[in-house]
Write a protein that holds these residues in place. Structure first.
Motif, PDB file in Angstrom:
ATOM      1  N   UNK A 182       0.832  -1.205   0.000  1.00 57.24           N
ATOM      2  CA  UNK A 182       0.000   0.000   0.000  1.00 57.24           C
ATOM      3  C   UNK A 182       0.864   1.252   0.000  1.00 57.24           C
ATOM      4  N   UNK A 183       1.945   1.236   0.809  1.00 58.09           N
ATOM      5  CA  UNK A 183       2.841   2.395   0.844  1.00 58.09           C
ATOM      6  C   UNK A 183       3.445   2.659  -0.524  1.00 58.09           C
ATOM      7  N   UNK A 184       3.911   1.599  -1.189  1.00 58.74           N
ATOM      8  CA  UNK A 184       4.543   1.789  -2.497  1.00 58.74           C
ATOM      9  C   UNK A 184       3.512   2.134  -3.567  1.00 58.74           C
ATOM     10  N   UNK A 185       2.338   1.557  -3.494  1.00 63.79           N
ATOM     11  CA  UNK A 185       1.302   1.907  -4.466  1.00 63.79           C
ATOM     12  C   UNK A 185       0.988   3.400  -4.407  1.00 63.79           C
ATOM     13  N   UNK A 397       9.087   1.166 -11.210  1.00 63.20           N
ATOM     14  CA  UNK A 397       7.985   1.151 -10.238  1.00 63.20           C
ATOM     15  C   UNK A 397       6.822   0.297 -10.730  1.00 63.20           C
ATOM     16  N   UNK A 398       6.571   0.289 -12.026  1.00 64.45           N
ATOM     17  CA  UNK A 398       5.477  -0.538 -12.545  1.00 64.45           C
ATOM     18  C   UNK A 398       5.755  -2.015 -12.302  1.00 64.45           C
ATOM     19  N   UNK A 399       7.025  -2.415 -12.352  1.00 66.31           N
ATOM     20  CA  UNK A 399       7.378  -3.817 -12.104  1.00 66.31           C
ATOM     21  C   UNK A 399       7.245  -4.167 -10.626  1.00 66.31           C
ATOM     22  N   UNK A 459       0.027   2.412 -11.989  1.00 63.41           N
ATOM     23  CA  UNK A 459       1.023   3.399 -11.546  1.00 63.41           C
ATOM     24  C   UNK A 459       0.660   4.795 -12.048  1.00 63.41           C
ATOM     25  N   UNK A 460       0.278   4.891 -13.311  1.00 60.71           N
ATOM     26  CA  UNK A 460      -0.104   6.182 -13.893  1.00 60.71           C
ATOM     27  C   UNK A 460      -1.323   6.763 -13.190  1.00 60.71           C
ATOM     28  N   UNK A 461      -2.333   5.938 -12.962  1.00 59.42           N
ATOM     29  CA  UNK A 461      -3.563   6.432 -12.356  1.00 59.42           C
ATOM     30  C   UNK A 461      -3.350   6.985 -10.960  1.00 59.42           C
ATOM     31  N   UNK A 589       1.541   3.718   5.864  1.00 56.49           N
ATOM     32  CA  UNK A 589       1.782   2.434   6.539  1.00 56.49           C
ATOM     33  C   UNK A 589       0.566   2.008   7.346  1.00 56.49           C
ATOM     34  N   UNK A 590      -0.113   2.979   7.966  1.00 58.24           N
ATOM     35  CA  UNK A 590      -1.315   2.662   8.744  1.00 58.24           C
ATOM     36  C   UNK A 590      -2.416   2.131   7.827  1.00 58.24           C
ATOM     37  N   UNK A 591      -2.531   2.715   6.636  1.00 63.03           N
ATOM     38  CA  UNK A 591      -3.513   2.222   5.669  1.00 63.03           C
ATOM     39  C   UNK A 591      -3.176   0.780   5.278  1.00 63.03           C
ATOM     40  N   UNK A 592      -1.871   0.480   5.156  1.00 64.24           N
ATOM     41  CA  UNK A 592      -1.463  -0.889   4.851  1.00 64.24           C
ATOM     42  C   UNK A 592      -1.905  -1.865   5.926  1.00 64.24           C
ATOM     43  N   UNK A 593      -1.777  -1.473   7.194  1.00 63.15           N
ATOM     44  CA  UNK A 593      -2.240  -2.325   8.290  1.00 63.15           C
ATOM     45  C   UNK A 593      -3.756  -2.488   8.229  1.00 63.15           C
ATOM     46  N   UNK A 594      -4.452  -1.391   7.930  1.00 61.85           N
ATOM     47  CA  UNK A 594      -5.902  -1.454   7.790  1.00 61.85           C
ATOM     48  C   UNK A 594      -6.328  -2.363   6.648  1.00 61.85           C
TER      49      UNK A 594
END
Length: 678
Positions: A182-185, A397-399, A459-461, A589-594
């Motif tokens: 989620x963080x990387x997205x 990043x797309x990969x 990634x673009x969106x 990171x919190x969103x990732x945990x959620x």
């Protein structure tokens, strides 16, 4: 179909019986070292499994062929092209404002480079050691084993610190994958650089306008979206020419930085030698503890390209031999020339106080030489450089986002959605060449170049959403500064802190020789036998990186004295509290945990288990193992149904119902120790 000479298959076998998994458990097979071992299997068996998986939800992803792989020169260029973008030209002003002293600013540029270099060495150690697989080999070069003996080997995988974090933090299953994913997205992009691109376009059109007050915000956002779209379309159109363009940009950018270093110092010596004005005197409002920490964070941003080749490590030629040399060379060049470039800037544009700081140091540098043409000419040069910068980030990043999708965390949106973004596809231009062979063996050796088309548009969106969210709510220069801070804080500092601290834990655990340790400190691990790459003076780089990042993570919340580059208006009034930037970084990171929690709840309520199986195919090249293809299967395994007892797994619209002969063990890796043979 006969086995191919020198070809390795790392694959899972059927799991041992009994009962179905408890609903709500996450189960992933990622090829890391766990306790299970599986029988070896041939290429023919691997191909048979592909045929059997047609009814299931699966993806067959091919790695680049030997001719398509990235060489050492392109690795260096990938780092240079991504690193030399906007940071070294725009961030020096921000660093100076917070440092409050030209001498302190130079020291911070050196410190930032050394910290990032230590992080790079940690990534090299992890990237060339995990994930691991069990294989059978007739003759594994460089290892003391007999023909047919089981050995554990490492084969580099794309994805960067996603793989390292998953290896280190195994419990609870998939939690770290969700945090990273989620963080990387959200922040694994260059939304800030695209806004800077729009600013340079507007400056090239109107050289008199150097402040936000006279810029057309809508035009800046429009140009930003245009450059992002162009780079995305170019990457899905061609992989080969994207790498070639990357190399051209890298050479041009490095030459430009070298020119700045020598031209600035030389011009200054011939015109009064303003270099003598670089000192430790505090001339601005910055210089407090909190200011110094923020200055260090902003100085780290331009070094952020170190991770790019790790994101595509499975696509690099000879990763174990040439890759460490190329990565080290790239970082050493940056550590030398970035501080020198800042010295050159200060020789041309001495720092007297905050009011005298120019909006852009590179433009002010050339204005000193020729004010009439400097703004327009330098703006054009820098906006072209940003195209290369964004193109490199889009390529890598797309990969990574494709690798995140392969892990199944997008299964919360449905398995078809998850696998859609996990798919690779031929580049558009590759359709001009003959079709790929239907024979798997031939296709492994020669196929159309692949690119993650769906992940590229994902990634673009997301990047466009960030551009609109920040670009519409903040002036362009402040939206650029805030986005670059968030990208550095989340991707380099937060995730980097988890990675280097985890590596340090592996070393301490191995040194203490506690039961179950993974033997990381030995050349041949106590439990896995993998030969690991080691940096000089190990473990000092790891200790420096871990201590620095832990310190920065805490210290960014210390109040600053200088006027914020991101959170204040032109009249000095505060629009957001000083801690808003770091808190927004933690929010990802919190969103990732959620997200992980929501996935757990969905499984418990639906009484199903998400099972992810990654079945890689390995090839031995010059004594090193590389991944040539991979099958990814995502499925929902429901609790055992009474009417299916004793029968094979039933396909229910892409979902699976576990039967007494199949089980997903919660909290383990289904194909964790994967085995193959020649």
């Amino acid at each position: 179909m006969a086995d191919l000479p020198g070809m390795q298959v790392a694959a899972p076998a059927a799991a041992a019986p009994p009962a179905a998994p408890p609903a709500g458990s996450l189960h992933s097979a990622s090829g890391t070292a766990d306790d299970e071992e599986y029988d070896s299997t041939s290429l023919e068996a691997w191909q048979q499994r592909l045929a059997n998986l047609q009814a299931n939800r699966r993806v067959l992803d091919f790695a680049p062929t030997t001719r398509q792989r990235i060489g050492a020169f392109s690795v260096v260029c990938l780092v240079m092209n991504r690193t030399i973008g906007t940071g070294i030209f725009a961030q020096p002003v921000v660093v100076l404002r917070y440092a409050g002293s030209s001498g302190v600013a130079i020291v911070l540029w050196i410190a930032a480079g050394l910290i990032v270099y230590c992080i790079t060495l940690c990534w090299l150690e992890l990237g060339l050691s995990v994930p691991t697989y069990m294989v059978r080999s007739q003759n594994t070069q460089g290892q003391d084993n007999n023909a047919g003996e089981k050995v554990r080997v490492s084969a580099p995988r794309s994805g960067g610190d996603k793989n390292y974090l998953e290896y280190i933090y195994r419990r609870p299953p998939m939690l770290i994958t969700c945090i990273f994913g989620i963080t990387f997205l959200i922040f694994g992009n260059l939304a800030g650089n695209s806004i800077q691109f729009g600013m340079y376009v507007e400056m090239a059109r109107n050289p008199e306008c150097l402040e936000d007050s006279c810029r057309n915000k809508g035009a800046v956002i429009g140009w930003a979206i245009l450059v992002l779209t162009f780079c995305s379309l170019f990457n899905v159109a061609t992989r080969r020419y994207s790498i070639l363009l990357n190399n051209i940009f890298a050479v041009a950018k490095m030459a430009f930085v070298v020119f700045i270093v020598f031209a600035g110092i030389g011009w200054s010596r011939a015109n009064g030698n303003a270099c003598r004005e670089i000192d430790w005197t505090t001339r601005g409002s910055g210089g407090s503890f909190g200011d110094i920490i923020l200055a260090l964070v902003y100085a780290m941003y331009p070094y952020g390209g170190y991770e790019q080749p790790f994101y595509v490590l499975a696509e690099i030629k000879h990763p174990r031999t040439t890759f460490p040399k190329a990565a080290n060379l790239a970082m050493i060049l940056l550590i030398i020339f970035y501080p020198l470039a800042n010295v050159s800037y200060l020789c041309m544009v001495p720092y007297t106080d905050d009011a005298a700081l120019p909006p852009n140091m590179a433009i002010a540098f050339f204005q000193k030489m020729n004010e009439q043409i400097a703004t327009r000419l330098v703006s054009i040069i820098l906006l072209v450089f940003i195209i290369g910068n964004i193109n490199a980030q889009t390529f890598t990043a797309s990969r990574v986002k494709q690798e995140v999708a392969k892990e199944g965390i997008l299964g919360l949106l449905g398995i078809p959605v998850s696998l859609f973004f996990a798919r690779g596809a031929p580049t558009w231009l590759s359709y001009l060449r003959p079709k790929d062979s239907t024979d798997i063996g031939r296709r492994l050796r020669s196929h159309r170049e692949q690119t993650p088309v769906a992940a590229t548009f994902l990634h673009l969106g997301i990047t466009i959403v960030l551009v609109l969210a920040f670009g519409l709510s903040l002036p362009p220069s402040r939206s650029y500064a805030l986005l670059t801070f968030l990208q550095t804080f989340t991707i380099v500092i937060l995730l980097g802190c988890l990675t280097v601290c985890g590596l340090l834990y592996l070393k301490i655990d191995s040194w203490l020789a506690r039961p179950g340790n993974r033997g990381w400190l030995s050349r041949k691990g106590q439990d896995d036998g993998v030969r690991r790459w080691r940096p000089y003076f190990d473990p000092m780089p790891n200790i420096v990186a871990a201590a620095s990042l832990v310190f920065i993570v805490a210290a960014v919340f210390v109040p600053t004295r200088a006027k914020s580059a991101t959170l204040t208006e032109d009249d000095g009034s505060t629009t957001l509290p000083y801690w808003a930037g770091p808190l927004a970084g933690w929010l990802a990171a919190i969103i990732g945990i959620g997200w992980w929690s929501a996935l757990q709840i969905a499984q418990k309520r639906g009484r199903w288990t998400l099972v992810v199986t990654r079945d890689p195919h390995l090839d031995q090249v010059d004594g090193n193992y590389v991944q040539t293809a991979e099958t990814v299967v995502h499925r929902k395994v429901y609790e055992q149904a009474p009417d299916l007892e004793g029968h094979d797994v039933a396909d229910l619209g892409g979902h699976q119902v576990a039967h007494p002969h199949e089980v997903a063990h919660p909290g383990t890796h289904e194909a964790a120790d994967q085995e193959g043979h020649v």
